[in-house]
Design an enzyme around this catalytic site. Structure first.
Site, PDB file in Angstrom:
ATOM      1  N   ASP A 341       0.839  -1.270  -0.056  1.00  0.00           N
ATOM      2  CA  ASP A 341      -0.077   0.009   0.168  1.00  0.00           C
ATOM      3  C   ASP A 341       0.910   1.122  -0.022  1.00  0.00           C
ATOM      4  O   ASP A 341       2.140   1.129   0.447  1.00  0.00           O
ATOM      5  CB  ASP A 341      -0.894  -0.196   1.122  1.00  0.00           C
ATOM      6  CG  ASP A 341      -1.663   1.211   1.424  1.00  0.00           C
ATOM      7  OD1 ASP A 341      -2.421   1.554   0.487  1.00  0.00           O
ATOM      8  OD2 ASP A 341      -1.533   1.894   2.463  1.00  0.00           O
ATOM      9  N   ASP A 533      -1.404  -0.689   6.040  1.00  0.00           N
ATOM     10  CA  ASP A 533      -1.682  -0.166   7.535  1.00  0.00           C
ATOM     11  C   ASP A 533      -2.961   0.227   7.908  1.00  0.00           C
ATOM     12  O   ASP A 533      -3.287   0.209   9.075  1.00  0.00           O
ATOM     13  CB  ASP A 533      -0.681   0.910   7.664  1.00  0.00           C
ATOM     14  CG  ASP A 533      -1.373   2.337   6.877  1.00  0.00           C
ATOM     15  OD1 ASP A 533      -1.237   3.415   7.495  1.00  0.00           O
ATOM     16  OD2 ASP A 533      -1.702   2.166   5.537  1.00  0.00           O
ATOM     17  N   ASP A 537      -6.927  -1.971   4.071  1.00  0.00           N
ATOM     18  CA  ASP A 537      -6.169  -3.029   3.600  1.00  0.00           C
ATOM     19  C   ASP A 537      -6.322  -4.423   4.191  1.00  0.00           C
ATOM     20  O   ASP A 537      -5.931  -5.402   3.989  1.00  0.00           O
ATOM     21  CB  ASP A 537      -4.647  -2.620   4.087  1.00  0.00           C
ATOM     22  CG  ASP A 537      -4.079  -1.430   3.233  1.00  0.00           C
ATOM     23  OD1 ASP A 537      -4.584  -1.345   2.324  1.00  0.00           O
ATOM     24  OD2 ASP A 537      -3.592  -0.447   4.036  1.00  0.00           O
TER      25      ASP A 537
END
Length: 634
Positions: A341, A533, A537
């Protein structure tokens, strides 16, 4: 610790204490002039050991029996059952009544199983924290008042009201109102999104300031927030996990040992009787077969292999890397593709002033005017300007503050008319501005009707991100990918700066899962790890072969969904975790090879009657000690 784990730990402690007590009695207790050790031949003493054996190994015997009934005969439970019951039979046959071997072997095995279970389950809790993004209610206007209702009861086409600070409960279209919405739970973007009439909004977004009237477009069960929750719940059932080594080993080792022992008990007597015309000596060869079975018990492997993993897990935790079980460490060592990410993972997720351009004043002065004009706003951009200014704000210098929704702010500062905002504000005021080619949020500043320059606010890369990507290549990772909900332009710049192989921008959580599925489906990518995080996600972390979460700033849902947690959010720790896992697996394979070689030698000696029971056990314990010492290197 779960109830089952507490129960197993209690069994282990009780069995160990009883075994110690019985052995102490055998050496020191005298009953009516007869040493307790001489009573070992008695049935009560045999029953006492049998009780201890059932306490510690009863569940293994049940599992072995169920395995036989279900056609799964040759597993580790069957091996443990036949080896330890063989030791009991052997003790009865020899009239030595030395049942310590059978009980101790089962005790060692159960201790190893307990620690394996504890490590795997300790950090894995319910994903219930993800429910924080599920809205509890929706506001419907009735008779001039707002009433809270269950979002699940609202049909598409219903108008709902979302006040500042509330979560948007259902997907829909803004009918009236202007506001900023926090989309980090869905897209991972830290910068709020400006919305107005006609804009689409999704369940799970948080309304920051203005009142919004939204016409719902989907029922609650089909909303974006519900899809995220379903993805997390369903993805876990499809997650690939490394098989436990003992189980794989037992599939080959157990039937080999059992049939070898059976052949040892039957073939030599038959050959002696039919071909050599000698006495069959059935009891002698059965005795050797029992010794063969006892020797075959893989104590060194049962203890040293989990200990190798636990040593590696301990070393990782001391380095701020929490690995939730040895199976994840084994999988991590084979990782070939790492997917990231962006916001909060490779970047700080905190927007900062990164430049002041084309200004006709000193940088500090233009920042001062912009910060003073924005001092009454709680918008993240305003906070970034105040942080960059870095001084105490004197509000007496500011007056006539007017916030123009979606555009910016005008105010009087020290008698000067200040305008701070985006391109829309410049167009509204008819100010000719200088465009900026930098990536980020551009804040234009006008003083007394004259364009004074612009301030660039952007997400900042973490200090170690670039080095982390380089170290991953050195540790054997062949491909890096970035999946993010951020814009294409921003993502492209970050990917180029960090030398990331592939990137995909503008993704919602379900889009990220689809992209990950594509990566998992390509065999050339090997084991795929994902690092993130945010709450958004969590589905991807759960679906990946290995999920890695940022622990310091990451959401609870991401931490719970992940297999590995980096406690200080440092992406450089990913390559360190991979190197640690590879070292740990190398030690495990060393222990396996060494133990099997010595074990094979003892089995051959036992088959030929050269190695007796205690010499074989001594060799096995010696292997175990060496393997344990080697395990400590992890």
């Amino acid at each position: 610790m779960t109830k089952k784990q507490k129960k197993n730990l209690f069994r282990i402690i009780i069995s160990a204490l009883l075994l110690v007590i019985v052995n102490i009695l055998s050496h020191f207790l005298v009953i009516k002039g007869i040493p307790f050790s001489k009573l070992f031949h008695s049935i009560p003493v045999t029953v006492l050991y049998l009780i201890i054996y059932i306490i510690i190994g009863g569940d293994i015997l049940r599992k072995a029996f169920r395995g036989i009934l279900n056609g799964r005969v040759f597993d580790e439970n069957f091996l443990m059952a036949i080896a330890t019951t063989g030791a009991f039979v052997l003790a009865v046959y020899e009239r030595s009544a030395d049942y310590n071997e059978a009980v101790a072997v089962m005790l060692f095995y159960q201790t190893g199983e307990f620690f394996q279970s504890y490590a795997a389950g300790k950090s894995r809790k319910s994903i219930a924290s993800l429910m924080d993004i599920r809205p509890d209610y929706a506001n419907i206007e009735q008779n001039g008042k707002l009433e809270r209702v269950n979002p699940e009861t609202i049909e598409p086409g219903t108008d709902i009201i979302v006040q500042p600070g509330e979560k948007i409960p259902l997907d829909g279209i803004v009918v009236s109102g202007q506001s900023s919405v926090n989309t980090i739970a869905l897209t991972g973007e830290s910068l709020p999104r400006e919305i107005s009439e006609g804009c689409e909004v999704l369940a799970g977004m948080i309304n920051l300031n203005g009142v919004l009237k939204i016409r719902t477009s989907r029922v609650f069960g089909e909303s974006t927030v519900s899809k995220i929750l379903n993805l997390v719940e369903n993805a876990s059932s499809r997650k690939s996990k490394s098989e436990d080594f003992i189980s794989k080993f037992a599939r080959v080792y157990t039937p080999l040992v059992v049939f070898s022992a059976l052949a040892l008990a039957v073939l030599p007597p038959v050959v002696r009787l039919l071909l050599l015309k000698l006495p069959a000596q059935w009891m002698n060869w059965c005795y050797r077969a029992l010794i063969f079975l006892v020797i075959s018990c893989p104590c060194a492997l049962v203890i040293s292999i989990p200990l190798s993993f636990f040593s590696g897990l301990g070393r990782a935790s001391r380095n701020g890397i929490l690995i939730k079980g040895s199976n994840f460490m084994e999988t991590l060592s084979k990782t070939k593709t790492v997917v990231f990410d962006k916001t909060g993972t490779l970047t700080k997720g905190v927007f900062e002033v990164s430049g002041v351009h084309h200004n006709k004043l000193e940088n500090e002065k233009i920042l001062e005017y912009a910060a003073l004009a924005e001092c009454a706003s709680s918008h993240p951009i305003s906070k970034s300007l105040l942080s960059a200014y870095g001084r105490q704000i004197d509000r007496n210098r500011v007056s006539n503050i007017e916030e123009i929704s979606g555009k910016g702010i005008t105010a009087q500062v020290d008698g000067h008319k200040i305008a701070v905002g985006n391109l829309k504000l410049m167009e509204k005021l008819g100010i000719e501005y200088i465009p900026c080619h930098c990536v980020g949020t551009i804040i234009h500043v006008v003083i007394d009707g004259e364009y004074s320059g612009h301030i660039v606010i952007s997400d900042v890369e973490k200090e170690n991100s670039r080095q982390a990507l380089e170290e991953l290549k050195k540790s054997g990772v062949s491909k890096t990918v970035m999946l993010t909900g951020d814009s294409e332009k921003v993502t492209q710049v970050v990917a180029a700066n960090l030398s990331i192989d592939e990137f995909y921008a503008g993704l919602l959580p379900q889009d990220k899962v689809e992209k990950l599925e594509q990566l998992l489906g390509d065999k050339n990518n090997g084991i795929v790890a994902f690092t993130g995080d945010g709450i958004n996600d969590a589905p991807v972390l759960t679906r990946a072969d290995i999920g890695i979460a940022m622990g310091a700033m990451g959401s609870d849902a991401a931490i719970e969904a992940a297999d590995i947690v980096l406690m200080d959010d440092d992406p450089l720790k990913i390559s360190k975790a991979i190197r640690l896992s590879k070292k740990c697996l190398r030690i495990v394979y060393e222990n396996i090879g060494f133990a099997l070689i010595v074990k094979a030698a003892c089995l051959v000696l036992g088959a030929f009657g050269i190695a007796g029971m205690w010499s074989a056990i001594f060799a096995d314990v010696g292997v175990m000690i060496i393997a344990v010492l080697n395990s400590m290197r992890a």
